[in-house]
Each structure stands twice: as structure tokens, then as C-alpha cells.
Design a protein around this motif. Structure first.
Motif, mmCIF file in Angstrom:
data_model
loop_
_atom_site.group_PDB
_atom_site.id
_atom_site.type_symbol
_atom_site.label_atom_id
_atom_site.label_comp_id
_atom_site.label_asym_id
_atom_site.label_seq_id
_atom_site.Cartn_x
_atom_site.Cartn_y
_atom_site.Cartn_z
ATOM 1 N N GLY A 84 55.480 45.762 30.307
ATOM 2 C CA GLY A 84 54.821 44.478 30.538
ATOM 3 C C GLY A 84 53.323 44.463 30.321
ATOM 4 N N ARG A 85 52.604 43.999 31.355
ATOM 5 C CA ARG A 85 51.161 43.740 31.248
ATOM 6 C C ARG A 85 50.365 44.679 32.149
ATOM 7 N N VAL A 86 49.103 44.887 31.757
ATOM 8 C CA VAL A 86 48.170 45.613 32.609
ATOM 9 C C VAL A 86 47.039 44.659 32.984
ATOM 10 N N SER A 87 46.560 44.766 34.223
ATOM 11 C CA SER A 87 45.395 44.001 34.662
ATOM 12 C C SER A 87 44.168 44.904 34.626
ATOM 13 N N THR A 88 43.119 44.424 33.956
ATOM 14 C CA THR A 88 41.862 45.165 33.846
ATOM 15 C C THR A 88 40.742 44.289 34.384
ATOM 16 N N GLU A 89 39.920 44.883 35.264
ATOM 17 C CA GLU A 89 38.981 44.072 36.047
ATOM 18 C C GLU A 89 37.588 43.980 35.425
ATOM 19 N N VAL A 90 37.057 42.756 35.460
ATOM 20 C CA VAL A 90 35.663 42.527 35.081
ATOM 21 C C VAL A 90 34.775 43.120 36.180
ATOM 22 N N ASP A 91 33.635 43.668 35.802
ATOM 23 C CA ASP A 91 32.676 44.247 36.744
ATOM 24 C C ASP A 91 32.418 43.285 37.911
ATOM 25 N N ALA A 92 32.656 43.752 39.122
ATOM 26 C CA ALA A 92 32.531 42.905 40.317
ATOM 27 C C ALA A 92 31.114 42.392 40.521
ATOM 28 N N ARG A 93 30.137 43.043 39.910
ATOM 29 C CA ARG A 93 28.749 42.599 40.054
ATOM 30 C C ARG A 93 28.500 41.267 39.333
ATOM 31 N N LEU A 94 29.498 40.836 38.550
ATOM 32 C CA LEU A 94 29.406 39.546 37.850
ATOM 33 C C LEU A 94 30.189 38.447 38.565
ATOM 34 N N ALA A 100 28.672 35.219 32.380
ATOM 35 C CA ALA A 100 28.761 36.671 32.160
ATOM 36 C C ALA A 100 30.193 37.163 32.323
ATOM 37 N N THR A 101 30.940 36.562 33.257
ATOM 38 C CA THR A 101 32.344 36.938 33.452
ATOM 39 C C THR A 101 33.169 36.582 32.222
ATOM 40 N N VAL A 102 32.929 35.402 31.670
ATOM 41 C CA VAL A 102 33.641 34.989 30.448
ATOM 42 C C VAL A 102 33.338 35.973 29.317
ATOM 43 N N ALA A 103 32.062 36.302 29.149
ATOM 44 C CA ALA A 103 31.671 37.208 28.064
ATOM 45 C C ALA A 103 32.306 38.585 28.222
ATOM 46 N N ARG A 104 32.326 39.101 29.454
ATOM 47 C CA ARG A 104 32.906 40.422 29.694
ATOM 48 C C ARG A 104 34.420 40.382 29.490
ATOM 49 N N GLY A 105 35.055 39.310 29.925
ATOM 50 C CA GLY A 105 36.496 39.170 29.718
ATOM 51 C C GLY A 105 36.855 39.138 28.242
ATOM 52 N N LYS A 125 41.129 40.616 35.110
ATOM 53 C CA LYS A 125 41.095 40.483 36.563
ATOM 54 C C LYS A 125 39.695 40.045 36.990
ATOM 55 N N VAL A 126 39.649 38.958 37.780
ATOM 56 C CA VAL A 126 38.387 38.342 38.180
ATOM 57 C C VAL A 126 38.450 38.021 39.667
ATOM 58 N N ALA A 127 37.356 38.247 40.388
ATOM 59 C CA ALA A 127 37.313 37.883 41.810
ATOM 60 C C ALA A 127 37.414 36.364 41.960
ATOM 61 N N ALA A 128 38.168 35.919 42.966
ATOM 62 C CA ALA A 128 38.428 34.485 43.156
ATOM 63 C C ALA A 128 37.303 33.780 43.921
ATOM 64 N N THR A 129 36.070 33.984 43.419
ATOM 65 C CA THR A 129 34.946 33.157 43.853
ATOM 66 C C THR A 129 35.037 31.830 43.093
ATOM 67 N N TRP A 130 34.222 30.833 43.478
ATOM 68 C CA TRP A 130 34.224 29.583 42.719
ATOM 69 C C TRP A 130 33.845 29.874 41.258
ATOM 70 N N GLU A 131 32.808 30.707 41.068
ATOM 71 C CA GLU A 131 32.349 31.034 39.717
ATOM 72 C C GLU A 131 33.411 31.795 38.932
ATOM 73 N N GLY A 132 34.107 32.704 39.622
ATOM 74 C CA GLY A 132 35.168 33.457 38.966
ATOM 75 C C GLY A 132 36.319 32.572 38.529
ATOM 76 N N ILE A 133 36.670 31.607 39.373
ATOM 77 C CA ILE A 133 37.764 30.688 39.039
ATOM 78 C C ILE A 133 37.395 29.825 37.837
ATOM 79 N N GLN A 134 36.131 29.381 37.771
ATOM 80 C CA GLN A 134 35.689 28.584 36.618
ATOM 81 C C GLN A 134 35.693 29.436 35.346
ATOM 82 N N ALA A 135 35.288 30.690 35.478
ATOM 83 C CA ALA A 135 35.327 31.600 34.325
ATOM 84 C C ALA A 135 36.763 31.793 33.846
ATOM 85 N N ALA A 136 37.673 31.972 34.795
ATOM 86 C CA ALA A 136 39.086 32.163 34.445
ATOM 87 C C ALA A 136 39.639 30.932 33.723
ATOM 88 N N GLN A 137 39.242 29.762 34.175
ATOM 89 C CA GLN A 137 39.690 28.527 33.513
ATOM 90 C C GLN A 137 39.236 28.508 32.046
#
Length: 315
Positions: A84-94, A100-105, A125-137
């Protein structure tokens, strides 16, 4: 039939590890990693050469690029073992920087594609902050699928559903930890197990809400402290489980029945809600547990990212 095999009848089993040499024993469908798991793996003799080889190959490049290449190297090894799939995390400092999260992703996906990995086999993989959720979108609109992690509250789950992210990882064990610590001497373990566990209840509430309103985002329970939390969520879309608990499930043949049911959820009486930035921030602020655990989780991942960087610099 052991409990792991029984669980696989109702739920997609995901291995929560960077130690890919353990994977073949449990035959998970997917796997998740994070900076802490990769840090733990590269300090083992089996994986030290992998870190050294990555540094040697890309020495002189920016440190953040070498870090991403190491994460992708682990991800590719994992994908050679699982279907299946692997989850790889964006640097938590972003975590509070949408752009920056979009660019790193995007870069992580490009690195995977350069290794011949199809985009659908990777979750960013992105932290579910408001900014992280917008980046994920934004990433999802580009066809890059995401896994929203460090999720402790219902409002985070609702906002992720609104953003049409691929998958969320609500943290069962860390919710349990907070309530147990908060209760102190008043905590009665026997009364707070299985379906009464606050972490289990949180995931069940989110699962039922998503199924009731036809939200396509997958729910993957994460961060388990014991097998009881896992068996109480049998039927959840996915569960990501550490090798230690996978071993316990494999060694146990006690009966396991489906606990969560999408059809039953559709008939449940649940109110539909939605959040904009202001109401999301207020709802998260009102939830002391989620506010504390989200901040704590980001801090811990940041610390481990720095430790991993130091290992790369020393290599």
C-alpha cells in the motif's frame, strides 16, 4: 485465527515504524513514519549505513534537502515491502507556515517520483494545525494526498473533512494519557478501558460523524497504549499499530468482533457542524487536552528533527 488476522477482516492494518525490517512479519497494508521513528531507526546498527550513504551521496546540499532525501530513502525501502502507502512527514517546524508546508510536501513527492514511486503510494503527513489543514487542502487539489497527524479534537477532524484531505490520524493513546494524568488518583483504570477509554471515544465520534455525513476522508486511529484500545476500534477504516502491539495481537487468539460500523453510523443522530478559521481556533482553544497535546506533539517532533539534523551533520 489470531487477533491480528481477525482485525484485518474489519480494518486496514498499518505498521507504525521506521524499522522496515520488521514489516514482513506482520504483512501490514500501509506504513507510517515520523521524525521520531526515523531517528530511532537510524541509531540502530542495521540502518546507520543508510544514513551515511544518503549523506555521502548528497553532501554539500542544503540540510533540509538531505533530511527529506533520508525520509524518502526510508519510505522507498518500506514501499518495497508493503503493498500500500507510506506516510512521510513534513518538518514539524513548518507546522504554522502554510506555504512552506505546501512546498516541502511537493518536494517530497518529487523525490519519490524520481525513484519511480507513484504519487498514490505516498501520503504527505502534516500536523493538523489550521495552517497545516489549509496546506493539505492545497496539496490535495494538486493531486498530492495527505495524512493529517497530531489530531486530538473533533474540530480538527471536521476541518480536515471540509478540506477533503485523504486521511486523518486521531491519537488515541495521547488522549488517554492526558485524561489519566488529569484525573490523578481519581482515575480507575478498570472503568476507563475499551469503549470507555476517552481516546477510543474520540475516534468513534469522528468515525461516526464522517460516515453519517458521507465524508470521504479516511479515519486511521493512531498512538495506541494497549491492545484493548485497538480491539475497541475494530472496524475503523485503518489503525496504525507499533510492532510491539502487532506482536501482541499476533500472539493472542481471543475473539475479536467489529466495534465500529459505517452503516450504524449513518443512522445515528448527529448534528452537522462546520468551521472557519475563527471558530476553529476558538473550538480548539476550548479543548484544553487537544491544545496541550497538539503543542506538545509539535515540540517533540521539532526536537527529534533537530537531533536527526545533528546526526546528518556528524555523518
Amino acid at each position: 485465527m489470531n487477533q491480528l488476522d481477525a482485525l484485518k477482516q474489519f480494518t486496514t492494518v498499518v505498521a507504525d515504524t521506521g524499522d522496515f525490517k520488521q514489516l514482513s512479519a506482520y504483512l501490514p497494508t500501509d506504513a507510517t513514519t515520523n521524525p521520531s521513528l526515523i531517528l530511532k531507526a537510524v541509531q540502530k546498527p542495521d540502518y546507520a549505513p543508510l544514513l551515511q550513504d544518503t549523506v555521502n551521496q548528497f553532501r554539500g546540499r542544503a540540510l533540509d534537502e538531505i533530511m527529506d532525501r533520508l525520509l524518502v530513502r526510508f519510505g522507498c525501502e518500506i514501499l518495497s515491502i508493503i503493498p500500500g502507502r507510506v506516510s512521510t512527514e513534513v518538518d514539524a517546524r513548518l507546522s504554522f507556515d502554510t506555504n512552506a508546508t505546501v512546498a516541502r510536501g511537493e518536494r517530497l513527492i518529487e523525490l519519490y517520483q524520481a525513484q519511480g514511486i507513484h504519487i498514490d503510494r505516498v501520503l504527505i503527513k502534516v500536523a493538523a494545525t489550521w495552517e497545516g489543514i489549509q496546506a493539505a487542502q492545497q496539496l490535495e487539489r494538486k493531486g498530492i494526498h495527505t495524512n493529517l497527524t497530531l489530531l486530538f479534537s473533533f474540530c480538527q477532524a471536521v476541518a480536515c473533512g471540509q478540506a477533503k484531505v485523504q486521511l486523518i490520524s486521531p491519537f488515541v493513546g495521547r488522549i488517554y494519557d492526558w485524561y489519566k494524568k488529569s484525573a490523578g488518583a481519581a482515575w480507575v483504570e478498570a472503568d476507563m478501558t475499551g469503549a470507555n477509554d476517552p481516546g477510543v471515544q474520540s475516534v468513534k465520534h469522528i468515525f461516526n460523524y464522517y460516515k453519517k455525513f458521507g465524508i470521504a476522508t479516511e479515519v486511521m486511529g493512531a498512538s495506541f497504549r494497549n491492545v484493548g484500545q485497538i480491539t475497541a476500534l475494530a472496524g475503523c477504516d485503518l489503525l496504525t499499530i507499533s510492532p510491539d502491539l502487532l506482536a501482541t495481537l499476533t500472539a493472542t487468539d481471543a475473539p475479536l468482533t467489529q466495534a465500529l460500523n459505517a452503516d450504524a453510523a449513518k443512522a445515528a443522530s448527529i448534528e452537522h457542524v462546520s468551521y472557519d478559521e475563527a471558530t476553529f481556533r476558538l473550538a480548539l482553544n476550548e479543548d484544553a487536552m487537544a491544545t496541550e497535546k497538539l503543542a506538545e506533539g509539535i515540540r517533540a517532533f521539532c526536537v527529534d528533527a533537530v537531533k536527526l539534523e545533528k546526526l546528518l551533520l556528524a555523518a
